[in-house]
Design a protein around this motif. Structure first.
Motif, short mmCIF file in Angstrom:
data_model
loop_
_atom_site.label_atom_id
_atom_site.label_comp_id
_atom_site.label_asym_id
_atom_site.label_seq_id
_atom_site.Cartn_x
_atom_site.Cartn_y
_atom_site.Cartn_z
N VAL A 353 27.18 27.95 38.77
CA VAL A 353 26.43 28.38 39.96
C VAL A 353 27.22 29.49 40.64
N ASP A 354 26.64 30.68 40.72
CA ASP A 354 27.31 31.82 41.34
C ASP A 354 27.05 31.80 42.85
N LEU A 355 28.13 31.81 43.64
CA LEU A 355 28.01 31.79 45.10
C LEU A 355 28.26 33.17 45.70
N SER A 356 28.19 34.21 44.86
CA SER A 356 28.38 35.60 45.28
C SER A 356 29.80 35.84 45.76
N GLY A 357 30.11 37.11 46.00
CA GLY A 357 31.49 37.43 46.31
C GLY A 357 32.37 37.03 45.14
N MET A 358 33.49 36.44 45.42
CA MET A 358 34.39 35.98 44.37
C MET A 358 34.36 34.46 44.22
N LYS A 359 33.27 33.84 44.62
CA LYS A 359 33.17 32.38 44.61
C LYS A 359 32.08 31.88 43.65
#
Length: 442
Positions: A353-359
Motif C-alpha cells: 500500500v503506497d502512502l505517497s511521499g516516502m511512506k
C-alpha cells in the motif's frame, strides 16, 4: 483452427491472452474484445490523481505487447452460449459478432454503489484514467476557487475532501490527494495559513482491514501525522449539493466526495443466465463454468474456489486476477490438446500500500515493512508487475522527487462523464453523460 475469445483486457484477460499466444502460437486464433486499446494498471491510479505519474504510463498498448492477438475494439452486447457467439458494439456504434470454440470471460468489476441517498449523483468513483484525471483537475480547481473567494464558509467547503472507503484504493487516494493539496497551498500565499481537510471514512474498525493490525496502525499513524482525519465506524448516510451527512449525524460541507467502498462483478454476468455466487460466475477449481466445457471465467467476475481455504472464494484482487489469467490459459490450452490442466491454487505473496511521499506499508512474503523500506518494496513490486512502460514510470518518479509538481488543470474530463450514476463497466455500452446534472464534485 480453433478460436479462443477473451472478453475483457484487465489483469486476468491480459495475462490469459499473453499466455495463450505463447502456448498455442499460430495453432489457434485468439480474439480479445475490449473497449480500449490498452490494459490499465489500476494500482498506480492514485499517483495519476496526485500528479506524480503521466496517465499514459499506466496504459499498456494491447497491440504492441500482444502482437499475436487479434484485438476487437468494442463493448460486449450479449453472449449467446447456445450458438457460441459473442455480440459486440464497436466504438462507432456498429454491431458485430464473433463465434468461439473456447470462451474466457474476464470482464472484471465496476464501482459498487450502495443505496445511499444522493451518492450516485454527487460522488465519483476511482477505477479509470478519466476518473483519476477528473479528480486531479477537480482538486486543483477547488484550491484555486478557494483562493479567489472571500466567503470563509465556501472556502472551508472547497478545501474539504471526503474519501469514502478506507481499503487500498481509498487510503492511497487520501494519501496522494493530501500531499497534492499541501503542495498547492504552498504556492498560494492567500491560503498558506488556511486548513485543508481530508476525511477518510469507513464502517470498519480500522483502515486497511485487509492488512495485519500492525501495518494498519502504521498506515493510520502516517496519515494522521499528515493531517488526514480518519473516521472509522463511520460512513455517509446522504450526499447533497452542499456536502455529506455522516452516519453519526454530523454534516460536512464539501464539494468533493470520492467513492471507493469496493467493487462488484461486471453486470454482464447477470445477462449470461449462468449460476452465480454473490454476483460472480460460478466456476470449478479449473476455472471452467460447470455444464459448459467450452466456457471459462476468472478474475473479479468469477467465483473461484480458494483451495487454500476450503469453502471460501478467492478475493477480488489484481494479484488473484493476474494469476488466474495465467492459470486459465493453461487450462484452455489443455482443453485444445496442449498440455494438461491444473487446478488454481495460490500462495499469498503479500500486499503493498503506497502512502505517497516516502511512506508505504507492505508485507511481501509475510514480512511486515513500514516507512521507506516498504516504499522500496512497493515501487519495486509495481515495476515488476507492469508489463511495459517501466522506464517511463521510473523516470516520472525521479522527476517528482527532484522537482515541484505541475499544478494546472487539463480540462479533459468533465464531471458528468465520470459521476457514479453514469460510470459504466468496461464491457457494456456507456449511457450518454449529457443527462447528468448537478454534482457535489462539479
Amino acid at each position: 483452427m480453433a478460436r479462443v475469445v477473451i472478453v475483457g483486457a484487465g489483469f486476468a484477460g491480459y495475462r490469459a491472452a499473453q499466455a495463450l499466444h505463447r502456448t498455442l502460437g499460430a495453432e489457434a486464433e485468439i480474439v480479445l474484445i475490449n473497449p480500449t486499446d490498452y490494459f490499465l494498471y489500476l494500482p498506480l491510479l492514485p499517483e495519476v490523481a496526485g500528479g506524480v505519474l503521466d496517465p499514459r504510463r499506466l496504459a499498456v498498448s494491447l497491440t504492441a505487447t500482444l502482437p499475436g492477438v487479434r484485438l476487437q475494439l468494442g463493448y460486449v452486447d450479449r453472449i449467446d452460449l447456445a450458438t457460441r457467439t459473442v455480440h459486440h458494439i464497436d466504438p462507432e456504434g456498429r454491431a458485430g459478432a464473433v463465434t468461439y470454440d473456447r470462451l474466457v470471460v474476464t470482464a472484471g468489476s465496476v464501482n459498487k454503489v450502495l443505496p445511499v441517498p444522493g451518492i450516485a449523483d454527487h460522488a465519483h468513483g476511482f477505477r479509470s484514467i478519466p476518473e483519476a484525471l477528473y479528480l486531479r483537475d477537480h482538486v486543483i480547481r477547488q484550491v484555486e476557487l478557494a483562493a479567489s473567494t472571500e466567503d470563509a464558509e465556501e472556502r472551508a467547503a472547497r478545501l474539504t475532501f471526503v474519501v469514502v472507503g478506507a481499503g487500498y484504493t481509498g487510503t492511497e487516494v487520501a494519501a496522494a490527494g493530501h500531499l497534492l493539496t499541501r503542495s498547492l497551498l504552498r504556492r498560494r500565499p492567500a491560503l498558506r495559513d488556511t486548513p485543508v481537510r481530508w476525511l477518510l471514512l469507513d464502517r470498519a474498525s480500522r483502515v486497511l482491514p485487509e492488512l495485519r493490525p500492525r501495518l494498519s496502525r502504521s498506515a493510520a499513524r502516517t496519515l494522521g501525522r499528515r493531517g488526514v482525519e480518519i473516521r472509522t465506524g463511520t460512513s455517509v448516510s446522504e450526499a447533497t449539493t452542499g456536502g455529506v451527512r455522516l452516519t453519526d449525524g454530523r454534516f460536512v460541507p464539501t464539494r468533493t466526495v470520492v467513492w471507493t467502498v469496493g467493487v462488484r462483478p461486471e453486470p454482464l454476468v447477470d445477462a449470461l443466465g449462468l449460476a452465480a455466487v454473490e454476483g460472480r460466475v460460478r466456476v470449478d477449481e479449473y476455472l471452467r463454468v460447470p455444464g459448459h466445457p467450452d466456457v471459462f471465467a476468472c478474475g473479479d467476475v468469477a467465483a473461484v474456489p480458494d483451495l487454500t481455504r476450503p469453502g471460501e472464494l478467492t478475493a477480488m484482487t489484481a494479484q488473484h486476477a493476474e494469476r488466474q489469467g495465467k492459470a486459465v490459459a493453461r487450462n484452455v490450452a489443455a482443453s485444445l490438446g496442449h498440455g494438461s490442466e491444473r487446478p488454481y491454487r495460490h500462495r499469498d505473496l503479500g500486499l503493498v500500500v503506497d502512502l505517497s511521499g516516502m511512506k508505504a506499508v507492505a508485507d511481501p512474503l509475510g514480512v511486515p515493512l513500514t516507512g521507506f523500506a516498504a516504499k522500496v518494496a512497493t515501487r519495486g513490486y509495481h515495476l515488476l508487475a507492469m508489463p511495459a512502460n517501466r522506464f517511463r514510470i521510473l523516470l516520472d518518479w525521479v522527476v517528482d522527487a527532484c522537482t515541484r509538481r505541475q499544478a494546472v488543470q487539463l480540462g479533459l474530463v468533465r464531471s458528468p462523464a465520470v459521476r457514479l450514476d453514469t460510470t459504466q463497466p468496461a464491457t457494456t455500452p456507456p449511457r450518454s453523460p449529457h443527462a447528468a446534472v448537478g454534482s457535489v464534485a462539479g
